[in-house]
Design an enzyme around this catalytic site. Structure first.
Site, mmCIF file in Angstrom:
data_model
loop_
_atom_site.group_PDB
_atom_site.id
_atom_site.type_symbol
_atom_site.label_atom_id
_atom_site.label_comp_id
_atom_site.label_asym_id
_atom_site.label_seq_id
_atom_site.Cartn_x
_atom_site.Cartn_y
_atom_site.Cartn_z
ATOM 1 N N CYS A 157 0.975 -1.226 0.101
ATOM 2 C CA CYS A 157 0.068 -0.072 0.049
ATOM 3 C C CYS A 157 0.877 1.164 -0.019
ATOM 4 O O CYS A 157 2.238 0.996 0.241
ATOM 5 C CB CYS A 157 -0.891 0.042 1.387
ATOM 6 S SG CYS A 157 -2.032 -1.509 1.232
ATOM 7 N N ARG A 193 1.340 1.529 -5.923
ATOM 8 C CA ARG A 193 1.579 0.730 -4.782
ATOM 9 C C ARG A 193 0.255 -0.411 -4.567
ATOM 10 O O ARG A 193 0.057 -1.158 -3.870
ATOM 11 C CB ARG A 193 2.015 1.247 -3.816
ATOM 12 C CG ARG A 193 3.501 1.987 -3.869
ATOM 13 C CD ARG A 193 3.814 2.693 -2.570
ATOM 14 N NE ARG A 193 4.146 1.787 -1.564
ATOM 15 C CZ ARG A 193 5.449 1.136 -1.476
ATOM 16 N NH1 ARG A 193 6.408 1.743 -2.296
ATOM 17 N NH2 ARG A 193 5.722 0.406 -0.472
ATOM 18 N N TRP A 243 -3.557 -1.760 -1.260
ATOM 19 C CA TRP A 243 -3.689 -3.466 -2.005
ATOM 20 C C TRP A 243 -4.274 -4.111 -1.109
ATOM 21 O O TRP A 243 -3.389 -4.558 -0.189
ATOM 22 C CB TRP A 243 -2.286 -3.504 -2.585
ATOM 23 C CG TRP A 243 -2.464 -4.641 -3.515
ATOM 24 C CD1 TRP A 243 -2.770 -4.773 -4.748
ATOM 25 C CD2 TRP A 243 -1.966 -6.124 -3.202
ATOM 26 N NE1 TRP A 243 -2.682 -6.149 -5.175
ATOM 27 C CE2 TRP A 243 -2.277 -6.826 -4.283
ATOM 28 C CE3 TRP A 243 -1.317 -6.649 -1.924
ATOM 29 C CZ2 TRP A 243 -1.865 -8.400 -4.367
ATOM 30 C CZ3 TRP A 243 -1.100 -7.890 -1.735
ATOM 31 C CH2 TRP A 243 -1.250 -8.797 -3.072
ATOM 32 N N ASN A 255 1.083 -0.191 5.932
ATOM 33 C CA ASN A 255 1.699 -0.847 4.802
ATOM 34 C C ASN A 255 2.153 -2.123 5.276
ATOM 35 O O ASN A 255 3.168 -2.015 6.088
ATOM 36 C CB ASN A 255 2.366 -0.091 3.826
ATOM 37 C CG ASN A 255 3.110 -0.768 2.660
ATOM 38 O OD1 ASN A 255 2.470 -1.724 2.345
ATOM 39 N ND2 ASN A 255 4.262 -0.440 2.593
ATOM 40 N N GLY A 256 1.692 -3.405 4.727
ATOM 41 C CA GLY A 256 2.468 -4.717 5.334
ATOM 42 C C GLY A 256 1.479 -5.509 5.985
ATOM 43 O O GLY A 256 0.396 -5.486 5.621
ATOM 44 N N GLU A 271 8.796 -14.181 -19.935
ATOM 45 C CA GLU A 271 8.467 -12.970 -19.653
ATOM 46 C C GLU A 271 7.126 -12.514 -20.556
ATOM 47 O O GLU A 271 6.394 -11.575 -20.261
ATOM 48 C CB GLU A 271 9.673 -11.979 -20.042
ATOM 49 C CG GLU A 271 9.431 -10.546 -19.905
ATOM 50 C CD GLU A 271 9.049 -9.874 -18.736
ATOM 51 O OE1 GLU A 271 8.777 -10.467 -17.714
ATOM 52 O OE2 GLU A 271 8.683 -8.637 -18.678
ATOM 53 N N LYS A 289 3.722 -10.763 -19.553
ATOM 54 C CA LYS A 289 3.249 -9.505 -19.887
ATOM 55 C C LYS A 289 1.859 -9.669 -20.341
ATOM 56 O O LYS A 289 0.914 -8.884 -19.897
ATOM 57 C CB LYS A 289 4.270 -8.834 -21.026
ATOM 58 C CG LYS A 289 5.319 -8.339 -20.402
ATOM 59 C CD LYS A 289 5.330 -7.014 -20.035
ATOM 60 C CE LYS A 289 5.392 -7.082 -18.501
ATOM 61 N NZ LYS A 289 6.386 -7.353 -17.625
ATOM 62 N N GLU A 299 -0.761 -10.450 -17.279
ATOM 63 C CA GLU A 299 -0.572 -9.379 -16.437
ATOM 64 C C GLU A 299 -1.632 -8.351 -16.871
ATOM 65 O O GLU A 299 -2.234 -7.708 -15.969
ATOM 66 C CB GLU A 299 0.643 -8.864 -16.219
ATOM 67 C CG GLU A 299 0.955 -7.896 -15.323
ATOM 68 C CD GLU A 299 2.333 -7.630 -15.162
ATOM 69 O OE1 GLU A 299 2.769 -7.048 -13.863
ATOM 70 O OE2 GLU A 299 3.166 -7.595 -16.077
ATOM 71 N N HIS A 323 7.009 -32.916 -25.035
ATOM 72 C CA HIS A 323 6.813 -33.604 -23.515
ATOM 73 C C HIS A 323 5.598 -33.307 -22.946
ATOM 74 O O HIS A 323 5.332 -33.861 -21.688
ATOM 75 C CB HIS A 323 7.961 -33.327 -22.875
ATOM 76 C CG HIS A 323 9.299 -33.876 -23.318
ATOM 77 N ND1 HIS A 323 9.479 -35.058 -23.746
ATOM 78 C CD2 HIS A 323 10.439 -33.052 -23.722
ATOM 79 C CE1 HIS A 323 11.022 -34.741 -24.123
ATOM 80 N NE2 HIS A 323 11.425 -33.707 -24.329
ATOM 81 N N LYS A 347 2.247 -2.231 -7.908
ATOM 82 C CA LYS A 347 3.705 -2.168 -8.582
ATOM 83 C C LYS A 347 4.714 -2.685 -7.584
ATOM 84 O O LYS A 347 5.401 -3.192 -8.131
ATOM 85 C CB LYS A 347 3.903 -0.636 -8.808
ATOM 86 C CG LYS A 347 5.187 -0.171 -9.575
ATOM 87 C CD LYS A 347 5.236 -0.876 -10.737
ATOM 88 C CE LYS A 347 6.657 -0.664 -11.323
ATOM 89 N NZ LYS A 347 6.699 -1.619 -12.717
HETATM 90 O O1 M6R Z 1 10.405 -4.166 -8.082
HETATM 91 P P1 M6R Z 1 10.778 -5.725 -8.393
HETATM 92 O O2 M6R Z 1 11.501 -5.937 -9.867
HETATM 93 O O3 M6R Z 1 11.618 -6.424 -7.320
HETATM 94 O O4 M6R Z 1 9.408 -6.622 -8.633
HETATM 95 C C1 M6R Z 1 9.207 -7.764 -9.012
HETATM 96 C C2 M6R Z 1 7.996 -8.112 -9.543
HETATM 97 O O5 M6R Z 1 6.938 -7.912 -8.455
HETATM 98 C C3 M6R Z 1 7.427 -7.373 -10.905
HETATM 99 O O6 M6R Z 1 8.755 -7.850 -11.851
HETATM 100 C C4 M6R Z 1 6.168 -7.778 -11.577
HETATM 101 O O7 M6R Z 1 6.342 -9.119 -11.735
HETATM 102 C C5 M6R Z 1 5.864 -7.174 -12.635
HETATM 103 N N1 M6R Z 1 4.376 -6.546 -12.375
HETATM 104 C C6 M6R Z 1 5.910 -7.820 -13.792
HETATM 105 O O8 M6R Z 1 5.589 -6.983 -15.073
#
Ligand code: M6R
Length: 608
Positions: free
Chosen positions: A2, A27, A74, A100-101, A481, A485, A488, A504, A603
């Site tokens: 958060c 966040r 969040w 936050n946490g 990756e 993307k 996500e 396989h 984020k």
């Molecule tokens: O800030 P970080 O690079 O440690 O974050 C890691 C992941 O949370 C981050 O890469 C997440 O998977 C992204 N939303 C991917 O696009």
């Protein structure tokens, strides 16, 4: 995950708090709220939804308080509802708390407080905090004391800010494993989860460390270590952060802006570090550990999400360039493994934000084991950057969209530099490698001119609800990756797979309704990738591929091709990344999704 902000100063505190929440909205954004103290009473405004909802409500208030705090959430404990939104308060609304946490022992504390007659209105872990402070305040009559006693009882990860009508003119804050920064301005103080909410007001900051609490009044601030019950002397340091980078310019959203920053990102990640003519790499961040680096015989990369996939590219790069065995581990798994380490093992944490709880926990696990801890971090001054012995910054500038784009590109460039740095003299064509790295910004620019074609292809593929991304060698992490993307930001089901593994098992899923994205730029194993593509085609699967310019053969094998400029195999991931990012981006836009703020995500993932 958060965002929290607190303000005490001469301005109308609601302005900096709401603006700060907007800066921190990346966040978490499922609900938001503010609390302020005017004359001698507390007011709370909170709602489900974005900060703009709160802003409108705040605008209607005529209050001009000098003390306020806010939160953008969040959800972890309790659904994203107005009642679960922060700030949380005690029964008579005299104590307000944002958090936050995760408070891991909240249930134990809650049960105890319930037995004492306290009533709870929310499903959150946070709500125990205002009640607990009230409990201690009733014992001691001192709010400072009550705050310190309350936070000392909490376990887990937290950054907490509190205000109270029982302690007028004071702002309270505490931190354990969750970031909190205090901005020290002219006659004003601003607390926030990260400096982006502070930099507009001041560049002087104090990073609170674990077990530190701050008590702030107009006269100044006091910092204490609540584990040791001792005063801590701290002075403000200068923030190195560029506000301009955070603006949208003419882009419709941050994700597109950040993808288009790729050429600049590569330049900034390599600037002053690579010297193609002499074939040398200079990484200032590693100078202090020069001798220790020579002793490293095994490297463990720890990271999450996109940073983990960049780490997988790094595994290929560093093993090939430096001949050092590399393992890449998900930080969330690494923490709970029992594996033998020797002092010649180094750990390299990769993180864009530098605040990812799992990555921080992985670094903590190896604390005190005499192992070198390195970092590749984007956010300057973040927790990971401060926890490591040495490291290399990405210098990609702030990344605002939840989907990581430019950070991946910068991380791969830095990993290539680290590979060359470690492997001084171990590869013959070092100069060629560096020349290629040096020419990548131009190639990225050239690739970005094809954006319309990528958009058209991406739009065409939005009719599929299932995707496989396949690749081999350097193409394999790119496939992982690419799938991340896509899922996500479009919510389309996608999986990344090693192309050689299709036969396989996954091949069974292929039919005309199951699309494949093949990562097929020029590489050592291109013929083998062709075979894997053909196996899919033979089963009627539609295929889009990314390939190197001038590859005419692939046109015959797949339905659509996106071409990237020619580079060496090891640097293909940088250019391929731009394609997979744009592909996911345009698919999401076509499907009407919020690309900067995908559902259920945040984020910066500051909870384990
Ligand atoms: O800030 P970080 O690079 O440690 O974050 C890691 C992941 O949370 C981050 O890469 C997440 O998977 C992204 N939303 C991917 O696009």
């Amino acid at each position: 995950m958060c965002g929290i902000v607190g303000y005490l100063g001469n301005k109308n505190a609601l302005g900096p708090v709401v603006d700060g929440l907007k800066a921190l909205e990346y966040r978490g954004y499922d609900s938001a709220g503010v609390a302020y103290i005017n004359s001698d009473s507390c007011t709370v405004i909170k709602r489900v939804g974005r900060v703009e909802t709160i802003e409108k409500l705040v605008d209607k208030e005529k209050a001009t308080p000098h003390l306020a705090m806010g939160h953008t959430r969040w959800a972890t404990h309790g659904a994203p509802t107005t009642v679960n939104a922060h700030p949380h308060f005690n029964h008579d609304k005299t104590i307000m708390v944002v958090h936050n946490g995760i408070i891991e022992n909240f249930q134990v504390i809650k049960n105890r407080l319930i037995e004492l007659g306290y009533q709870f209105a929310t499903e959150t872990d946070t709500e125990v905090v205002p009640h607990l402070i009230e409990y201690h305040f009733k014992q001691s009559g001192s709010f400072e004391d009550a705050f310190e006693k309350a936070v000392s009882e909490l376990e887990g990860a937290f950054s907490i800010v509190a205000i109270s009508s029982l302690a007028l003119g004071q702002l309270f804050a505490a931190r354990l494993s969750s970031p909190l920064v205090l901005g020290v301005g002219e006659d004003e103080f601003i607390l926030a989860s990260d400096p982006s909410a502070i930099m507009e007001h001041t560049k002087k900051v104090i990073y609170l460390e674990d077990y530190e609490l701050a008590i702030i009044s107009k006269k100044g601030y006091k910092i204490r270590n609540f584990k040791r019950a001792a005063v801590v002397e701290k002075t403000a340091e200068e923030l190195d952060f560029d506000l301009e980078h955070a603006a949208l310019d003419d882009f419709p959203n941050f994700m597109l802006k950040e993808i288009f920053e790729a050429p600049q990102t590569i330049k900034l990640a390599t600037l002053g570090r690579i010297r193609p003519k002499s074939g040398t790499v200079k990484l200032g961040g590693l100078v202090d550990v020069k001798d220790k680096l020579k002793e490293v015989q095994r490297l463990i990369i720890v990271a999450c999400g996109t940073s983990y996939y960049a780490g997988l590219v790094g595994e290929y790069l560093i093993e090939e360039l430096a001949h050092i065995p590399v393992e890449v581990q998900l930080a969330s798994e690494f923490k709970y493994r029992f594996e033998p380490f020797s002092p010649s093992t180094a750990v390299l944490a990769i993180s864009q934000s530098g605040e990812t709880a799992d990555t921080i926990a992985a670094l903590k696990k190896v604390e005190g084991r005499n192992m070198l801890r390195l970092g590749i971090v984007n956010a300057v001054g973040s927790t990971v950057a401060r926890m490591t012995d040495a490291g290399v910054y990405c210098h990609a500038g702030p990344e605002r969209a939840v989907a990581s784009t430019k950070a991946f590109i910068a991380q791969v460039c830095v990993l290539a530099e680290i590979g060359l740095h470690f492997g001084n003299g171990k590869i013959r064509d070092r100069k060629r490698f560096l020349q290629e790295l040096d020419s990548l910004p131009k190639k990225a620019e050239q690739l970005l001119t094809q954006v319309d074609k990528i958009r058209q292809i991406a739009e065409k593929y939005t009719r599929f609800s299932n995707f496989l991304y396949i690749g081999r060698r350097y193409g394999y992490p790119c496939a992982l990756e690419g799938a991340l993307k896509l899922k996500e930001i479009t919510y389309i089901h996608a999986e990344g797979y090693a192309a050689g593994e299709m036969k396989h098992g996954p091949l069974a899923m292929i039919d005309k309704n199951f699309a494949t994205f093949a990562i097929a730029p020029d590489c050592q194993v291109l013929e083998k990738v062709y075979s894997n593509i053909s196996e899919i085609k033979a089963r009627g699967g539609p295929i889009v591929a990314v390939a190197t310019e001038d590859n005419r053969q692939i046109k015959k094998l797949v339905d659509d091709v996106i071409y990237i400029p020619k580079t060496i195999e090891q640097l293909n991931p940088v250019l391929v990344a731009i394609v997979i990012q744009l592909f996911a981006y345009y698919a999401a836009i076509k499907l009407g999704k919020n690309v900067d703020r995908p559902r259920n995500l945040a984020k910066s993932v500051t909870v384990e």
